[in-house]
Design a protein around this motif. Structure first.
Motif, PDB file in Angstrom:
ATOM      1  N   THR A  24     -37.953  13.621   3.831  1.00  0.00           N
ATOM      2  CA  THR A  24     -39.418  13.573   3.711  1.00  0.00           C
ATOM      3  C   THR A  24     -40.031  14.950   3.934  1.00  0.00           C
ATOM      4  O   THR A  24     -41.012  15.309   3.280  1.00  0.00           O
ATOM      5  CB  THR A  24     -40.034  12.564   4.700  1.00  0.00           C
ATOM      6  OG1 THR A  24     -39.579  12.870   6.023  1.00  0.00           O
ATOM      7  CG2 THR A  24     -39.654  11.147   4.347  1.00  0.00           C
ATOM      8  N   GLU A  25     -39.443  15.731   4.820  1.00  0.00           N
ATOM      9  CA  GLU A  25     -39.952  17.081   5.069  1.00  0.00           C
ATOM     10  C   GLU A  25     -39.727  17.977   3.851  1.00  0.00           C
ATOM     11  O   GLU A  25     -40.605  18.751   3.464  1.00  0.00           O
ATOM     12  CB  GLU A  25     -39.272  17.672   6.299  1.00  0.00           C
ATOM     13  CG  GLU A  25     -39.936  18.930   6.806  1.00  0.00           C
ATOM     14  CD  GLU A  25     -39.360  19.392   8.130  1.00  0.00           C
ATOM     15  OE1 GLU A  25     -39.159  20.613   8.273  1.00  0.00           O
ATOM     16  OE2 GLU A  25     -39.105  18.553   9.017  1.00  0.00           O
ATOM     17  N   TRP A  26     -38.553  17.877   3.247  1.00  0.00           N
ATOM     18  CA  TRP A  26     -38.282  18.664   2.041  1.00  0.00           C
ATOM     19  C   TRP A  26     -39.229  18.271   0.911  1.00  0.00           C
ATOM     20  O   TRP A  26     -39.767  19.124   0.204  1.00  0.00           O
ATOM     21  CB  TRP A  26     -36.829  18.482   1.588  1.00  0.00           C
ATOM     22  CG  TRP A  26     -35.836  19.144   2.485  1.00  0.00           C
ATOM     23  CD1 TRP A  26     -34.901  18.534   3.268  1.00  0.00           C
ATOM     24  CD2 TRP A  26     -35.670  20.554   2.708  1.00  0.00           C
ATOM     25  NE1 TRP A  26     -34.176  19.475   3.964  1.00  0.00           N
ATOM     26  CE2 TRP A  26     -34.628  20.722   3.629  1.00  0.00           C
ATOM     27  CE3 TRP A  26     -36.302  21.686   2.211  1.00  0.00           C
ATOM     28  CZ2 TRP A  26     -34.196  21.973   4.061  1.00  0.00           C
ATOM     29  CZ3 TRP A  26     -35.877  22.937   2.638  1.00  0.00           C
ATOM     30  CH2 TRP A  26     -34.841  23.072   3.548  1.00  0.00           C
ATOM     31  N   LYS A  27     -39.447  16.966   0.755  1.00  0.00           N
ATOM     32  CA  LYS A  27     -40.338  16.498  -0.303  1.00  0.00           C
ATOM     33  C   LYS A  27     -41.776  16.940  -0.051  1.00  0.00           C
ATOM     34  O   LYS A  27     -42.495  17.282  -0.991  1.00  0.00           O
ATOM     35  CB  LYS A  27     -40.234  14.978  -0.441  1.00  0.00           C
ATOM     36  CG  LYS A  27     -38.876  14.553  -1.009  1.00  0.00           C
ATOM     37  CD  LYS A  27     -38.716  13.064  -1.066  1.00  0.00           C
ATOM     38  CE  LYS A  27     -39.558  12.520  -2.178  1.00  0.00           C
ATOM     39  NZ  LYS A  27     -39.375  11.091  -2.405  1.00  0.00           N
ATOM     40  N   ASP A  28     -42.187  16.963   1.207  1.00  0.00           N
ATOM     41  CA  ASP A  28     -43.526  17.462   1.547  1.00  0.00           C
ATOM     42  C   ASP A  28     -43.657  18.945   1.199  1.00  0.00           C
ATOM     43  O   ASP A  28     -44.689  19.375   0.676  1.00  0.00           O
ATOM     44  CB  ASP A  28     -43.839  17.246   3.026  1.00  0.00           C
ATOM     45  CG  ASP A  28     -44.088  15.792   3.384  1.00  0.00           C
ATOM     46  OD1 ASP A  28     -44.300  14.969   2.465  1.00  0.00           O
ATOM     47  OD2 ASP A  28     -44.056  15.472   4.588  1.00  0.00           O
ATOM     48  N   LEU A  29     -42.616  19.731   1.493  1.00  0.00           N
ATOM     49  CA  LEU A  29     -42.631  21.158   1.144  1.00  0.00           C
ATOM     50  C   LEU A  29     -42.776  21.346  -0.357  1.00  0.00           C
ATOM     51  O   LEU A  29     -43.569  22.173  -0.818  1.00  0.00           O
ATOM     52  CB  LEU A  29     -41.343  21.837   1.619  1.00  0.00           C
ATOM     53  CG  LEU A  29     -41.267  22.256   3.066  1.00  0.00           C
ATOM     54  CD1 LEU A  29     -39.851  22.738   3.400  1.00  0.00           C
ATOM     55  CD2 LEU A  29     -42.258  23.357   3.357  1.00  0.00           C
ATOM     56  N   ILE A  30     -42.006  20.577  -1.109  1.00  0.00           N
ATOM     57  CA  ILE A  30     -42.077  20.673  -2.569  1.00  0.00           C
ATOM     58  C   ILE A  30     -43.467  20.264  -3.053  1.00  0.00           C
ATOM     59  O   ILE A  30     -44.065  20.930  -3.895  1.00  0.00           O
ATOM     60  CB  ILE A  30     -40.985  19.807  -3.225  1.00  0.00           C
ATOM     61  CG1 ILE A  30     -39.605  20.382  -2.896  1.00  0.00           C
ATOM     62  CG2 ILE A  30     -41.203  19.682  -4.733  1.00  0.00           C
ATOM     63  CD1 ILE A  30     -38.446  19.447  -3.195  1.00  0.00           C
ATOM     64  N   ASN A  57     -31.763  21.180  -6.658  1.00  0.00           N
ATOM     65  CA  ASN A  57     -32.018  20.468  -7.903  1.00  0.00           C
ATOM     66  C   ASN A  57     -32.242  18.979  -7.652  1.00  0.00           C
ATOM     67  O   ASN A  57     -33.154  18.373  -8.229  1.00  0.00           O
ATOM     68  CB  ASN A  57     -30.848  20.681  -8.867  1.00  0.00           C
ATOM     69  CG  ASN A  57     -31.146  20.172 -10.244  1.00  0.00           C
ATOM     70  OD1 ASN A  57     -32.112  20.572 -10.863  1.00  0.00           O
ATOM     71  ND2 ASN A  57     -30.304  19.281 -10.732  1.00  0.00           N
ATOM     72  N   ALA A  58     -31.430  18.385  -6.790  1.00  0.00           N
ATOM     73  CA  ALA A  58     -31.575  16.961  -6.480  1.00  0.00           C
ATOM     74  C   ALA A  58     -32.926  16.672  -5.831  1.00  0.00           C
ATOM     75  O   ALA A  58     -33.604  15.702  -6.184  1.00  0.00           O
ATOM     76  CB  ALA A  58     -30.441  16.497  -5.573  1.00  0.00           C
ATOM     77  N   LEU A  59     -33.315  17.501  -4.881  1.00  0.00           N
ATOM     78  CA  LEU A  59     -34.608  17.301  -4.210  1.00  0.00           C
ATOM     79  C   LEU A  59     -35.774  17.423  -5.182  1.00  0.00           C
ATOM     80  O   LEU A  59     -36.690  16.593  -5.179  1.00  0.00           O
ATOM     81  CB  LEU A  59     -34.786  18.317  -3.073  1.00  0.00           C
ATOM     82  CG  LEU A  59     -34.019  18.032  -1.800  1.00  0.00           C
ATOM     83  CD1 LEU A  59     -34.039  19.253  -0.886  1.00  0.00           C
ATOM     84  CD2 LEU A  59     -34.608  16.826  -1.081  1.00  0.00           C
ATOM     85  N   VAL A  60     -35.747  18.449  -6.014  1.00  0.00           N
ATOM     86  CA  VAL A  60     -36.840  18.659  -6.970  1.00  0.00           C
ATOM     87  C   VAL A  60     -36.875  17.535  -7.997  1.00  0.00           C
ATOM     88  O   VAL A  60     -37.944  16.980  -8.276  1.00  0.00           O
ATOM     89  CB  VAL A  60     -36.718  20.041  -7.654  1.00  0.00           C
ATOM     90  CG1 VAL A  60     -37.726  20.177  -8.788  1.00  0.00           C
ATOM     91  CG2 VAL A  60     -36.906  21.150  -6.627  1.00  0.00           C
ATOM     92  N   ALA A  61     -35.722  17.172  -8.538  1.00  0.00           N
ATOM     93  CA  ALA A  61     -35.684  16.104  -9.547  1.00  0.00           C
ATOM     94  C   ALA A  61     -36.236  14.799  -8.981  1.00  0.00           C
ATOM     95  O   ALA A  61     -37.056  14.128  -9.622  1.00  0.00           O
ATOM     96  CB  ALA A  61     -34.253  15.902 -10.043  1.00  0.00           C
ATOM     97  N   HIS A  62     -35.809  14.442  -7.790  1.00  0.00           N
ATOM     98  CA  HIS A  62     -36.261  13.198  -7.181  1.00  0.00           C
ATOM     99  C   HIS A  62     -37.754  13.254  -6.858  1.00  0.00           C
ATOM    100  O   HIS A  62     -38.490  12.296  -7.103  1.00  0.00           O
ATOM    101  CB  HIS A  62     -35.452  12.912  -5.917  1.00  0.00           C
ATOM    102  CG  HIS A  62     -35.684  11.549  -5.367  1.00  0.00           C
ATOM    103  ND1 HIS A  62     -36.656  11.278  -4.432  1.00  0.00           N
ATOM    104  CD2 HIS A  62     -35.084  10.375  -5.652  1.00  0.00           C
ATOM    105  CE1 HIS A  62     -36.628   9.991  -4.159  1.00  0.00           C
ATOM    106  NE2 HIS A  62     -35.679   9.415  -4.874  1.00  0.00           N
ATOM    107  N   THR A  63     -38.202  14.380  -6.332  1.00  0.00           N
ATOM    108  CA  THR A  63     -39.615  14.520  -5.956  1.00  0.00           C
ATOM    109  C   THR A  63     -40.515  14.465  -7.190  1.00  0.00           C
ATOM    110  O   THR A  63     -41.517  13.744  -7.191  1.00  0.00           O
ATOM    111  CB  THR A  63     -39.842  15.831  -5.183  1.00  0.00           C
ATOM    112  OG1 THR A  63     -39.002  15.824  -4.023  1.00  0.00           O
ATOM    113  CG2 THR A  63     -41.289  15.981  -4.748  1.00  0.00           C
ATOM    114  N   LEU A  64     -40.171  15.214  -8.228  1.00  0.00           N
ATOM    115  CA  LEU A  64     -41.005  15.223  -9.427  1.00  0.00           C
ATOM    116  C   LEU A  64     -40.968  13.889 -10.150  1.00  0.00           C
ATOM    117  O   LEU A  64     -41.989  13.466 -10.706  1.00  0.00           O
ATOM    118  CB  LEU A  64     -40.568  16.356 -10.354  1.00  0.00           C
ATOM    119  CG  LEU A  64     -40.788  17.778  -9.832  1.00  0.00           C
ATOM    120  CD1 LEU A  64     -40.327  18.802 -10.869  1.00  0.00           C
ATOM    121  CD2 LEU A  64     -42.221  18.028  -9.412  1.00  0.00           C
TER     122      LEU A  64
END
Length: 69
Positions: A24-30, A57-64
């Motif tokens: 959740t913290e990584w997704k908030d940063l993105i 890449n996994a974090l960005v793909a999932h977040t977007l």
């Protein structure tokens, strides 16, 4: 029994373990980054936060993919 995660989310346990932050913290940063393009965000996570390419890449793909705004 919980079904195993598929796609980008399958990286999440390893990301949390390796980098010590919850997803959740990584997704908030993105989500709060002024960058909006996939590869810009991946490069930013790699250079500014030390993530490996696959994890970034996994974090960005999932977040977007889950961005509803």
């Amino acid at each position: 029994m919980t079904a195993p995660a598929h796609g980008p989310a399958s990286y999440f346990p390893a990301i949390e373990k390796k980098y010590g932050r919850p997803i959740t913290e990584w997704k908030d940063l993105i989500g709060t980054s002024p960058l909006t393009k996939h590869m810009e965000l991946v490069t930013w996570l790699k250079t500014e936060h030390g993530l490996g390419h696959g994890h970034a890449n996994a974090l960005v793909a999932h977040t977007l993919a889950n961005d509803t705004t």
